[in-house]
Scaffold this motif. Structure first.
Motif, short mmCIF file in Angstrom:
data_model
loop_
_atom_site.label_atom_id
_atom_site.label_comp_id
_atom_site.label_asym_id
_atom_site.label_seq_id
_atom_site.Cartn_x
_atom_site.Cartn_y
_atom_site.Cartn_z
N SER A 36 0.65 -1.14 -0.01
CA SER A 36 0.03 -0.04 0.11
C SER A 36 0.96 1.29 0.00
O SER A 36 0.30 2.28 -0.18
CB SER A 36 -0.82 -0.10 1.14
N ARG A 66 -4.08 -1.58 4.64
CA ARG A 66 -4.98 -0.51 4.10
C ARG A 66 -5.56 -0.85 2.65
O ARG A 66 -4.95 -0.69 1.52
CB ARG A 66 -4.29 0.81 4.03
N GLU A 109 -8.09 0.49 1.01
CA GLU A 109 -8.20 1.36 0.02
C GLU A 109 -7.11 1.82 -0.83
O GLU A 109 -7.15 1.90 -2.13
CB GLU A 109 -8.85 2.69 0.82
N ALA A 161 -6.58 1.36 -4.88
CA ALA A 161 -6.39 2.47 -5.88
C ALA A 161 -5.12 1.98 -6.68
O ALA A 161 -4.96 2.09 -7.90
CB ALA A 161 -5.89 3.71 -4.95
#
Length: 75
Positions: free
Chosen positions: A29, A53, A55, A59
């Motif tokens: 991440s 993480r 998220e 991404a």
């Protein structure tokens, strides 16, 4: 005049190691993990990326041009 011979910075045997078909990266991440994912993804490897993480992993997977499996977990 002497002729210069260019020596590759990375020997061929190492280049083969850097072009695998599948790679699993923990800590993807941020930092080195993200850099490695981008490096191997740019070379066409199928990736598995893991980190706490989710998220940030999602991404990262969205920006890579290869198949990328996301595993939000704590190792």
């Amino acid at each position: 005049m002497t002729q210069r011979v260019l020596v590759p910075l990375v020997p061929q045997r190492v280049q083969r190691v850097l072009a695998p078909q599948r790679v699993f990266i923990t800590g993807a991440s941020s930092g080195l993990g993200t850099a490695l994912a981008r490096l191997y993804g740019g070379r066409g490897a199928v990736l598995g990326v893991a980190a706490r993480r989710g998220e940030a992993l999602a991404a990262l997977a969205a920006e890579l041009p290869v198949t990328c499996f996301v595993y939000p977990l704590d190792v």
